[in-house]
Scaffold this motif. Structure first.
Motif, mmCIF file in Angstrom:
data_model
loop_
_atom_site.group_PDB
_atom_site.id
_atom_site.type_symbol
_atom_site.label_atom_id
_atom_site.label_comp_id
_atom_site.label_asym_id
_atom_site.label_seq_id
_atom_site.Cartn_x
_atom_site.Cartn_y
_atom_site.Cartn_z
ATOM 1 N N LEU A 14 0.817 -1.227 0.000
ATOM 2 C CA LEU A 14 0.000 0.000 0.000
ATOM 3 C C LEU A 14 0.847 1.272 0.000
ATOM 4 C CD1 LEU A 14 -3.020 -1.078 2.249
ATOM 5 C CD2 LEU A 14 -2.694 -1.318 -0.217
ATOM 6 N N ARG A 15 2.175 1.121 0.055
ATOM 7 C CA ARG A 15 3.135 2.210 -0.228
ATOM 8 C C ARG A 15 3.168 3.346 0.781
ATOM 9 N NH1 ARG A 15 5.658 -1.261 -3.251
ATOM 10 N NH2 ARG A 15 4.845 -1.530 -5.358
ATOM 11 N N GLU A 16 2.443 3.227 1.881
ATOM 12 C CA GLU A 16 2.497 4.276 2.891
ATOM 13 C C GLU A 16 3.037 3.674 4.184
ATOM 14 O OE1 GLU A 16 -1.169 6.391 3.578
ATOM 15 O OE2 GLU A 16 -0.107 7.982 4.636
ATOM 16 N N GLU A 206 7.568 -5.956 -16.084
ATOM 17 C CA GLU A 206 8.489 -6.257 -14.982
ATOM 18 C C GLU A 206 7.716 -6.583 -13.716
ATOM 19 O OE1 GLU A 206 11.754 -6.589 -14.752
ATOM 20 O OE2 GLU A 206 12.012 -6.238 -16.895
ATOM 21 N N VAL A 207 7.988 -7.736 -13.139
ATOM 22 C CA VAL A 207 7.368 -8.157 -11.888
ATOM 23 C C VAL A 207 8.276 -9.217 -11.273
ATOM 24 C CG1 VAL A 207 5.928 -9.974 -12.966
ATOM 25 C CG2 VAL A 207 5.123 -8.854 -10.874
ATOM 26 N N ARG A 208 8.298 -9.302 -9.932
ATOM 27 C CA ARG A 208 9.067 -10.343 -9.251
ATOM 28 C C ARG A 208 8.132 -11.156 -8.385
ATOM 29 N NH1 ARG A 208 11.467 -8.488 -12.534
ATOM 30 N NH2 ARG A 208 13.576 -7.630 -12.633
ATOM 31 N N THR A 232 -2.970 -11.221 -4.217
ATOM 32 C CA THR A 232 -2.770 -10.392 -5.414
ATOM 33 C C THR A 232 -1.316 -9.946 -5.577
ATOM 34 O OG1 THR A 232 -3.237 -8.295 -4.313
ATOM 35 C CG2 THR A 232 -5.120 -9.501 -5.289
ATOM 36 N N ASP A 233 -0.554 -9.811 -4.468
ATOM 37 C CA ASP A 233 0.725 -9.089 -4.516
ATOM 38 C C ASP A 233 0.515 -7.731 -5.211
ATOM 39 O OD1 ASP A 233 3.329 -8.380 -4.157
ATOM 40 O OD2 ASP A 233 4.163 -9.778 -5.600
ATOM 41 N N HIS A 234 -0.619 -7.093 -4.883
ATOM 42 C CA HIS A 234 -0.928 -5.757 -5.427
ATOM 43 C C HIS A 234 0.288 -4.857 -5.209
ATOM 44 C CE1 HIS A 234 -3.567 -2.316 -6.338
ATOM 45 N NE2 HIS A 234 -3.034 -1.700 -5.304
ATOM 46 N N ALA A 235 0.990 -4.508 -6.294
ATOM 47 C CA ALA A 235 2.251 -3.766 -6.188
ATOM 48 C C ALA A 235 2.217 -2.574 -7.140
ATOM 49 C CB ALA A 235 3.426 -4.684 -6.488
ATOM 50 N N PRO A 236 1.469 -1.531 -6.749
ATOM 51 C CA PRO A 236 1.280 -0.402 -7.653
ATOM 52 C C PRO A 236 2.532 0.454 -7.833
ATOM 53 C CG PRO A 236 0.261 0.048 -5.515
ATOM 54 C CD PRO A 236 0.745 -1.374 -5.464
ATOM 55 N N HIS A 237 2.858 0.723 -9.095
ATOM 56 C CA HIS A 237 3.841 1.742 -9.488
ATOM 57 C C HIS A 237 3.159 2.531 -10.598
ATOM 58 C CE1 HIS A 237 7.094 -0.292 -7.300
ATOM 59 N NE2 HIS A 237 6.683 -1.419 -7.846
ATOM 60 N N THR A 238 3.437 3.827 -10.690
ATOM 61 C CA THR A 238 2.707 4.634 -11.666
ATOM 62 C C THR A 238 3.112 4.264 -13.098
ATOM 63 O OG1 THR A 238 4.360 6.388 -11.751
ATOM 64 C CG2 THR A 238 2.650 6.580 -10.050
ATOM 65 N N PRO A 248 10.311 -0.099 -12.104
ATOM 66 C CA PRO A 248 10.247 -0.955 -10.910
ATOM 67 C C PRO A 248 9.330 -2.156 -11.172
ATOM 68 C CG PRO A 248 8.867 0.992 -10.620
ATOM 69 C CD PRO A 248 9.524 1.129 -11.961
ATOM 70 N N PRO A 249 9.603 -3.305 -10.532
ATOM 71 C CA PRO A 249 8.759 -4.470 -10.760
ATOM 72 C C PRO A 249 7.455 -4.377 -9.959
ATOM 73 C CG PRO A 249 10.461 -5.010 -9.156
ATOM 74 C CD PRO A 249 10.695 -3.581 -9.578
ATOM 75 N N GLY A 250 6.368 -4.881 -10.521
ATOM 76 C CA GLY A 250 5.121 -4.957 -9.764
ATOM 77 C C GLY A 250 3.906 -4.649 -10.605
ATOM 78 N N PHE A 251 2.814 -5.359 -10.290
ATOM 79 C CA PHE A 251 1.516 -5.174 -10.959
ATOM 80 C C PHE A 251 0.457 -4.815 -9.916
ATOM 81 C CE2 PHE A 251 2.353 -8.858 -14.229
ATOM 82 C CZ PHE A 251 3.291 -8.079 -14.887
HETATM 83 O O1 DOR Z 1 7.051 -7.298 -8.421
HETATM 84 C C1 DOR Z 1 7.181 -7.078 -7.228
HETATM 85 N N1 DOR Z 1 6.861 -5.873 -6.706
HETATM 86 N N2 DOR Z 1 7.656 -8.037 -6.423
HETATM 87 C C2 DOR Z 1 7.964 -7.807 -5.133
HETATM 88 O O2 DOR Z 1 8.411 -8.711 -4.455
HETATM 89 C C3 DOR Z 1 7.832 -6.453 -4.557
HETATM 90 C C4 DOR Z 1 6.804 -5.690 -5.298
HETATM 91 C C5 DOR Z 1 6.821 -4.216 -4.969
HETATM 92 O O3 DOR Z 1 6.841 -3.874 -3.780
HETATM 93 O O4 DOR Z 1 6.745 -3.414 -5.883
#
Ligand code: DOR
Ligand code: ZN
Length: 358
Positions: A14-16, A206-208, A232-238, A248-251
């Motif tokens: 949630l980034r905060e 890109e996602v990990r 979900t691994d909800h990983a928001p990046h703009t 950055p990795p994340g969906f």
């Molecule tokens: O894709 C990813 N994004 N994998 C992770 O393990 C961390 C996450 C993130 O925080 O953006």
């Protein structure tokens, strides 16, 4: 109308504190409700990371002011906070260990740094490991040595699901989760592209863990009974960050998980019982989460529609599933007796969400 229990997502970012331009406790929990989730467990790789009493307090006070659904916050395992983290266990979702390269600073390279965490963190909560491939095998070995539960985050590979299956058969206390993007996408899937990128690597993909092969995806579907939870691994990046030179990795995933899985259920790829087990019963049990009285989700399982980022509550502004046709829409979410979401609108105020580890 289909009635489901309030869904639980054990893995969201949630980034905060620190990166509220991507998401915060308000926008992220609004996205959760819109996606049918009434409880989320938030990851600690924020800025600063959450690893002691002071930083836990930072996250929890933001959550107390802003969260619209119920929540708990993870602690991150660092090189020297095993004692401090164990002492805070009752106030946290659980402990997260980053054993592989990903977004943020919280990585433990040397296995001798894992040891104190496995020794000290209370055994009623599973240590959650971001551990891919062989480091996953090492995390399972640690669980066996210490005879304590470990939960493997976001498995994506055939070799991982097969090893977990065997470890479970041997009585090792291991559970695992899989993300919708690892069930519905492969490394070859066409993803939305940024404008004017030419032939450069598409940062959107890109996602990990990385998206895997069709054989890996098939193995996950064939071994659904080994998978305890959908997360979900909800990983928001703009969008700007994803389309930059250093993506950055994340969906994001909170608003697409349920419709994607309902669509799969409609096509006979899983049953509604599987869905409820992996999105409610199992996460509740694995993480010792409390009941949410008078809480449910109403879904219109006949509605077909297209996924569009422009209709989402997440702040990140994109989805890897842009334009996908799905069947099944969240109509209404009732959380602790109050209608929290109905027909596209959030109806509970900021701060309505409760810390379930309080
Ligand atoms: O894709 C990813 N994004 N994998 C992770 O393990 C961390 C996450 C993130 O925080 O953006
Ligand atoms: Zn994550």
């Amino acid at each position: 109308m289909l009635k489901l229990p309030g869904l639980i997502d054990p893995h969201v970012h949630l980034r905060e504190p620190g990166a509220t331009h991507k998401e915060d406790w308000d926008s992220g929990t609004a996205a959760a409700l819109a996606g049918g989730f009434t409880m989320v467990l938030a990851m600690p790789n924020t800025k600063p990371p959450i690893f002691d009493a002071g930083t836990l307090d930072l996250a929890l006070s933001a959550a107390q002011q802003k969260a619209r659904c119920d929540y708990a916050q993870y602690l991150g395992a660092g090189p020297d906070n095993a004692e401090v983290a164990a002492a805070l266990a009752d106030k946290a979702a659980s402990l997260k260990m980053y054993l592989d390269m990903t977004f943020g600073q919280l990585r433990l390279d040397d296995m001798s740094l894992w040891m104190p965490h496995f020794e000290k963190y209370p055994g009623q909560y599973p240590i959650v490991a971001h551990s891919e491939s062989r480091s996953m095998a090492a995390a399972i070995l640690f669980a066996a040595i210490h005879d304590r539960p470990v939960h493997i985050a976001h498995i994506s590979l055939r070799e991982e699901v097969l090893l977990i299956k065997t470890a479970k058969e041997k009585g090792i206390k291991v559970t695992c989760e899989v993300c919708p993007h690892h069930l519905f996408l492969t490394a070859d899937s066409p993803l939305p592209q940024g404008e004017g990128l030419g032939v450069r690597v598409n940062g959107r993909s890109e996602v990990r863990p990385r998206l895997a092969t069709q054989a890996d995806v098939d193995a996950l579907w064939e071994n659904l009974d080994v998978i305890d939870c959908f997360a979900t691994d909800h990983a928001p990046h703009t969008v700007e960050e994803k389309d930059s030179d250093n993506p950055p990795p994340g969906f994001p995933g909170l608003e697409t998980a349920l419709p994607l899985l309902l669509t799969a259920a409609d096509r006979g790829r899983l049953t509604m019982n599987d869905l409820i087990a992996k999105m409610y019963t199992n996460p509740k049990k694995v993480f010792s989460l409390p009941d949410q009285p008078e809480t449910w989700v109403e879904v219109d399982e006949t509605v077909e529609y297209e996924i569009h980022a422009s209709e989402q509550f997440t702040r990140c502004g994109w989805t890897p599933f842009e334009g996908w046709k799905v069947k099944g829409k969240v109509r209404k979410v009732v959380l602790r007796g109050k209608t929290a979401f109905e027909d596209g609108k959030i109806l509970v105020e900021r701060g309505y969400g409760q810390n379930i580890r309080k």
